[in-house]
Design a protein around this motif. Structure first.
Motif, PDB file in Angstrom:
ATOM      1  N   GLY A   9      49.158  20.992  57.832  1.00 23.09           N
ATOM      2  CA  GLY A   9      49.239  21.859  56.646  1.00 23.09           C
ATOM      3  C   GLY A   9      48.159  22.938  56.567  1.00 23.09           C
ATOM      4  O   GLY A   9      48.462  24.118  56.366  1.00 23.09           O
ATOM      5  N   PRO A  10      46.886  22.579  56.736  1.00 23.77           N
ATOM      6  CA  PRO A  10      45.833  23.593  56.592  1.00 23.77           C
ATOM      7  C   PRO A  10      45.916  24.699  57.650  1.00 23.77           C
ATOM      8  O   PRO A  10      45.440  25.810  57.414  1.00 23.77           O
ATOM      9  CB  PRO A  10      44.543  22.775  56.764  1.00 23.77           C
ATOM     10  CG  PRO A  10      44.925  21.379  56.375  1.00 23.77           C
ATOM     11  CD  PRO A  10      46.351  21.218  56.840  1.00 23.77           C
ATOM     12  N   ARG A  11      46.501  24.402  58.797  1.00 20.93           N
ATOM     13  CA  ARG A  11      46.618  25.415  59.856  1.00 20.93           C
ATOM     14  C   ARG A  11      48.039  26.014  59.889  1.00 20.93           C
ATOM     15  O   ARG A  11      48.251  27.143  59.464  1.00 20.93           O
ATOM     16  CB  ARG A  11      46.229  24.790  61.206  1.00 20.93           C
ATOM     17  CG  ARG A  11      45.989  25.808  62.316  1.00 20.93           C
ATOM     18  CD  ARG A  11      47.243  26.362  62.973  1.00 20.93           C
ATOM     19  NE  ARG A  11      48.084  25.343  63.586  1.00 20.93           N
ATOM     20  CZ  ARG A  11      49.295  25.589  64.051  1.00 20.93           C
ATOM     21  NH1 ARG A  11      49.826  26.797  63.966  1.00 20.93           N
ATOM     22  NH2 ARG A  11      50.039  24.617  64.574  1.00 20.93           N
ATOM     23  N   ASP A  12      49.021  25.248  60.330  1.00 26.28           N
ATOM     24  CA  ASP A  12      50.373  25.802  60.468  1.00 26.28           C
ATOM     25  C   ASP A  12      50.922  26.171  59.095  1.00 26.28           C
ATOM     26  O   ASP A  12      51.623  27.171  58.940  1.00 26.28           O
ATOM     27  CB  ASP A  12      51.282  24.766  61.148  1.00 26.28           C
ATOM     28  CG  ASP A  12      52.427  25.403  61.923  1.00 26.28           C
ATOM     29  OD1 ASP A  12      52.642  26.610  61.764  1.00 26.28           O
ATOM     30  OD2 ASP A  12      53.106  24.682  62.684  1.00 26.28           O
ATOM     31  N   GLY A  13      50.599  25.342  58.103  1.00 27.18           N
ATOM     32  CA  GLY A  13      51.072  25.614  56.749  1.00 27.18           C
ATOM     33  C   GLY A  13      50.529  26.922  56.204  1.00 27.18           C
ATOM     34  O   GLY A  13      51.282  27.812  55.818  1.00 27.18           O
TER      35      GLY A  13
END
Ligand code: HMG
Ligand code: MG
Length: 310
Positions: free
Chosen positions: A22-26
Motif C-alpha cells: 500500500g505505501p508504495r504501489d498504492g
C-alpha cells in the motif's frame, strides 16, 4: 458479521505471508501527493494491524514518480522501523541503491518487465538493457547482505502488446533470479490474468528451476480476478501474497492498471479458510478508512466497505 465463519479449505497453506504494498504501489499512483508524515503514520498503523512485511517507498527520480519523491523523508520518519529485512523499497539502479544504502536499508526490490514496451515506458530501457541496469545493483546488495526481491511486470498481458507468452515471462524471471535475487514477484500489472494462466506460469517456472517457495504473486484487481488468482496460486504452493490495504494502487506508467488486491479482501478469504495471516482485520479496516479520508475518496475494497458500514 465482523469476521468470517471459519471452515478449513483443502489445499491451502496453514499460514500466508502478506507482503503489504500500500505505501508504495498504492500511493505511487494517487493524484494526491500524500505528505511524508501521513505515509509514516500509514506504515505505523499497518504495522500495528499485524502486517509483518511492508514495502515502504521507491528510490526513483522524483521527476519519474513525484509521489515517491519523499523517500528519504519517509524513511527518516520511520527511523529504525523503516530499514529492517521486512521493510523493502524499490531500487531501479545504482543511484537508487546509493540512496537506500545511505539510509541503512537491508531489503530492496528491483523491478523488470516481461515486455519490451513496458520496459521502455517504465524503465527507459529495453528488456536486455534492464538486466545490465539491475546486475550491479543485485551484486552490490548481495555483497552487503541485503535481501533482494525481483518483480516481473506484465506477466499475464500487456496493454500495448496484448498476450504475453508464458515462456517469455519465464525467460525474464530466470534472468533476474540468476542475478541472485531471493524472491520473485509475478506482477499482473493490469489485472487481466485468470486462474488457468496462473497455474500454467507457476508450472513453467518450476520446470525452469524456480519453485513456489521463491515466488510471490502480485495481482492488480482491474478485472476483478485478483483474489481468485491468488487463491489459485496458494493452491499451487505459493505462500507470499502482495496486497495493498484498502485496494489502493496502480502504476503511473500503465494507465490501465488499477489498485492491487485489497489486503482486507485477502484477509477475509484466508481467515475464513482457516489460514493464519497475523493481521487484525478490524485494525486494518480502520487504517484504510483513515487513509481514504486522507485521500478524499472511498476505498474500493469490498470488505472495507462492508465492515466500515456495519
Ligand atoms: P533515466 O531517465 O533513463 O535515468 O531513468 P538516467 O540514468 O538517464 O538518469 C537521469 C537523471 O536521473 C540523472 O540526473 C540521474 O542522476 C537521475 P541528472 O543528471 O539528469 O540530473 N537518477 C536518479 N535520481 C534519483 N534516484 C534514482 C535515479 N536514477 C537516475 N534512482 C530510471 C531510468 C530507471 C531511473 C527511471 O526509468 C525510473 O525511475 N523508472 C521507475 C518508474 C517507476 O517507479 N515505476 C513504478 C514502479 S514499477 C510498478 O509499479 C510495477 C510493480 O508494482 C509490479 C507490477 O504491478 O507489475 C512493481
Ligand atoms: Mg504493482
Amino acid at each position: 458479521m465482523r469476521s468470517p465463519q471459519v471452515e478449513a479449505a483443502a489445499g491451502l497453506p496453514a499460514e500466508v505471508t502478506i507482503y503489504e504494498v500500500g505505501p508504495r504501489d498504492g500511493l505511487q499512483n494517487e493524484k494526491t501527493i500524500v505528505p511524508a508524515a501521513t505515509k509514516v503514520e500509514f506504515v505505523r498503523r499497518l504495522e500495528a494491524a499485524g502486517l509483518g512485511t511492508i514495502e515502504t517507498t521507491s528510490f526513483v527520480p522524483a521527476k519519474w514518480v513525484p509521489q515517491m519523491g519523499d523517500a528519504e523523508e519517509v524513511l527518516a520518519g520511520l527511523g529504525a522501523d523503516g530499514v529492517g529485512r521486512r521493510r523493502p523499497a524499490l531500487v531501479p539502479n545504482e543511484r537508487g541503491l546509493d540512496r537506500a544504502e545511505e539510509l541503512g536499508l537491508q531489503a530492496i526490490a528491483v523491478f523488470g518487465s516481461a515486455t519490451e514496451t513496458f520496459a521502455r515506458k517504465n524503465l527507459n530501457r529495453s528488456v536486455a538493457e534492464q538486466y545490465a541496469m539491475f546486475e550491479p545493483v543485485v551484486r552490490r546488495a548481495q555483497a552487503d547482505s541485503m535481501w533482494v526481491r525481483a518483480y516481473v511486470s506484465m506477466c499475464f498481458g500487456d496493454p500495448w502488446e496484448g498476450p504475453v507468452p508464458v515462456e517469455q515471462v519465464v525467460d525474464v524471471a530466470v534472468r533476474l533470479m540468476d542475478l541472485g535475487c531471493d524472491q520473485l514477484s509475478l506482477g499482473d500489472t493490469i489485472g487481466v490474468g485468470t486462474t488457468g494462466h496462473v497455474h500454467r506460469l507457476l508450472e513453467a517456472l518450476e520446470a525452469r528451476g524456480i519453485g513456489t517457495d521463491r515466488v510471490a504473486v502480485h495481482f492488480h484487481d482491474t478485472y476483478g480476478q485478483a483474489l481468485a488468482n491468488t487463491m489459485a496460486a496458494l493452491r499451487d504452493g505459493v505462500t507470499v501474497v502482495d496486497a495493498a490495504a484498502g485496494g489502493l494502487g496502480g502504476c503511473p506508467y500503465a494507465k490501465s492498471a488499477t489498485g492491487n488486491l485489497a489486503t482486507e479482501d485477502l484477509v477475509w478469504a484466508l481467515h475464513g479458510a482457516g489460514v493464519r495471516t497475523g493481521v487484525d482485520l478490524d485494525a486494518l479496516v480502520e487504517t484504510s478508512v483513515w487513509m481514504a479520508e486522507q485521500l478524499g475518496r472511498p476505498s474500493p475494497s469490498r470488505v472495507v466497505k462492508a465492515l466500515a458500514g456495519s
